[in-house]
Design an enzyme around this catalytic site. Structure first.
Site, PDB file in Angstrom:
ATOM      1  N   ASP A  73       0.830  -1.191   0.000  1.00  0.00           N
ATOM      2  CA  ASP A  73       0.000   0.000   0.000  1.00  0.00           C
ATOM      3  C   ASP A  73       0.874   1.255   0.000  1.00  0.00           C
ATOM      4  OD1 ASP A  73      -2.769   1.123   0.446  1.00  0.00           O
ATOM      5  OD2 ASP A  73      -1.793   1.928   2.227  1.00  0.00           O
ATOM      6  N   GLU A 116       1.532  -0.037  -4.908  1.00  0.00           N
ATOM      7  CA  GLU A 116       0.580   1.009  -5.274  1.00  0.00           C
ATOM      8  C   GLU A 116       1.287   2.361  -5.242  1.00  0.00           C
ATOM      9  OE1 GLU A 116      -3.642   2.796  -3.566  1.00  0.00           O
ATOM     10  OE2 GLU A 116      -1.958   2.424  -2.200  1.00  0.00           O
TER      11      GLU A 116
END
Length: 527
Positions: free
Chosen positions: A201, A266
């Site tokens: 993330d 990401e």
């Protein structure tokens, strides 16, 4: 299952655990529910399943605020349930990728609780602390993505701590080598448990500018002022720092100690996301990365051609992972609906397009059903982002509503009680057992099989052909030709050579002359 390069050209299915399947009747999806429905995922022919966070969390940001990185939150089950899920996935030939939210923690994490107590605590510098300016204001002008300034005052230390997201999500201090070592230990814990990789993330948020310089203003959007204060700035110093690269190399070195493991990062950046994707996947860093460049409303040939060319021009040895939907953006069938005759046609042409791109692919749960965005009322929201920016931004709950398994069952067969987010009629109309969903799902199976059995589509080079809008045409390995009509009209084109159809919809082929109906496309082998 032991091929070290299995991830290259792979197709991954993202599960949002809260909304996939509730096995224990509490209105929230869980790990046993995922295990029960793994057959559905495997039937699509995908290579892997990615789970959004299932770790212990107060759920301020629905699990993206972790308070214990090595345990399962009770709402989802136990470590034993997790082990059973991984074992069953492997039986079905599915790899398992888990979310690692290591840029920030929950403010309930014991290390942060220790850190905030005193400047002399043993975890004092494990998070980002800074003195106020002489007038008591925060040390920089950095803004939080979820609203307001990115600094929160802690009276016990007489300092501010930094949070890129909500104030309950303090950022770890990756300038501290002990923090890096701790996070590598977390990843090793899950690798030893049998997971096949990590979705990382906010992978460009790990490091901040050590000099605490102010971000400059970003004038790109100021003709139409954005509703987020965050978007008034160019985040030059609060994220995407060059020191990030060496840390990613440490992560890769750990994964290279194991067989057939992978990472997908990401990248969130308004200015250089594609460039960072390339930088982060070149050499011994991440295996793959994705950005939000294909998660917006643009459905034009120019956009897709430009995005893909930018990536491979800047990073010929890098590797992207493309997606049209995930848990952070409105569902793509709704975003792209104006470009086709109906939602079913748009769902199918989008799947064909995405699964023809060079790179790996990620599908979001319900996408294979042609599922559309749920219209949410303010009183139905749970998302911290939606609550902060309503009504200009309705948040992320609309794409996170439960999977709908049976149209006629209470709550669509997701749960026996009222779910944490509502199940509404437009979603029930696309339940797994409906004819509409079955048609879309069958196409996904066919297209994924064509991709898996056609080497040029899976890993081949990609060259765009010069065609007028609204047609996007490209070759893969100079062996396969792909043509897509990204509109609700009918178009005719001439291909450079004859070909044999691999898969198509609303396409008529006469030697090299092709007529594509609304949302029509052709994927064909050159003769």
């Amino acid at each position: 299952m032991t091929d070290d390069n299995w991830w290259r050209g792979s197709v991954t299915y993202q599960v949002y655990p809260r909304s996939f399947m509730d096995s224990d009747g509490d209105g929230v999806g869980d790990i046993k529910g995922i295990t029960q429905k793994l057959d559905h995922i495997a039937s699509l022919g995908v290579d892997a399943v990615w789970l959004s966070p299932v770790f212990t969390s107060p759920m301020l940001d629905m699990g993206y605020d972790v308070s214990d990185y090595t345990d399962i939150d009770p709402v989802y089950g136990t470590l034993s349930d997790f082990d059973d899920m991984v074992a069953r996935a492997h039986e079905l030939g599915l790899k398992v990728i888990v979310d690692q939210v290591i840029s920030h923690a929950s403010d309930q994490h014991p290390f942060f609780q220790n850190s905030r107590m005193s400047r002399d605590s043993d975890k004092s510098d494990w998070f980002i602390w800074a003195d106020p300016k002489s007038d008591g204001t925060p040390p920089t002008n950095w803004m939080s993505l979820f609203g307001g300034v990115a600094w929160e005052w802690e009276p016990r230390r007489r300092q501010y701590y930094f949070h890129n997201f909500a104030k309950g999500q303090p950022d770890w201090n990756f300038w501290n080598p002990e923090v890096q070592d701790y996070m590598l230990g977390v990843m090793k814990f899950w690798l030893d448990r049998g997971v096949d990789g990590f979705r990382l993330d906010t992978v460009n948020y790990y490091f901040h500018d050590k000099k605490l310089r102010d971000n400059p203003a970003d004038y790109v959007n100021h003709e139409h002022p954005p509703h987020k204060p965050y978007d008034y700035q160019y985040q030059l110093f609060s994220k995407s720092q060059p020191e990030n690269v060496a840390w990613l190399e440490r992560i890769r070195a750990l994964l290279d100690q194991y067989d057939a493991r992978t990472t997908v990062g990401e990248v969130g950046d308004n200015h250089k996301a594609i460039e960072l994707m390339g930088e982060y996947t070149t050499g011994k860093r991440l295996h793959m990365a994705y950005s939000f460049d294909m998660l917006g409303p643009d459905f034009s040939p120019k956009h897709f051609r430009g995005t893909i060319n930018r990536f491979f021009h800047g990073a010929p040895d890098g590797w992207p992972c493309w997606a049209f939907s995930n848990h952070d953006v409105p569902r793509h069938t709704t975003r792209f609906l104006d470009h086709g005759p109906d939602s079913e046609a748009v769902s199918i042409v989008s799947a064909a397009l995405l699964l023809s791109f060079r790179g790996s692919v990620c599908l979001y749960q319900g996408e294979e059903l042609g599922q559309i965005e749920t219209e949410m009322l303010y009183e139905e929201l749970t998302d911290v982002q939606g609550l902060a920016y309503w009504p200009d931004e309705k948040g992320r709950d609309g794409c996170r509503t439960p999977m709908v398994w049976e149209q006629g069952a209470p709550f669509g067969g997701f749960s026996t009680v009222k779910p944490w987010l509502p199940v509404k009629e437009p979603q029930l109309a696309r339940a797994v057992d409906t004819e509409t969903a079955q048609r879309v799902m069958q196409f996904y199976r066919e297209m994924i099989k064509v991709r898996a059995t056609t080497p040029a589509l899976k890993t081949g080079t990609m060259t765009f052909l010069d065609m007028p809008d609204p047609v996007l045409t490209f070759t893969r390995d100079d062996d396969v030709i792909c043509a897509f009509n990204l509109s609700k009209g009918t178009v005719a084109i001439d291909l450079p050579c004859p070909c044999d159809t691999l898969i198509s919809r609303s396409a008529s082929v006469d030697k090299t002359h092709v007529t594509l109906g609304p949302s029509g496309f052709l994927v064909a082998q050159k003769i």
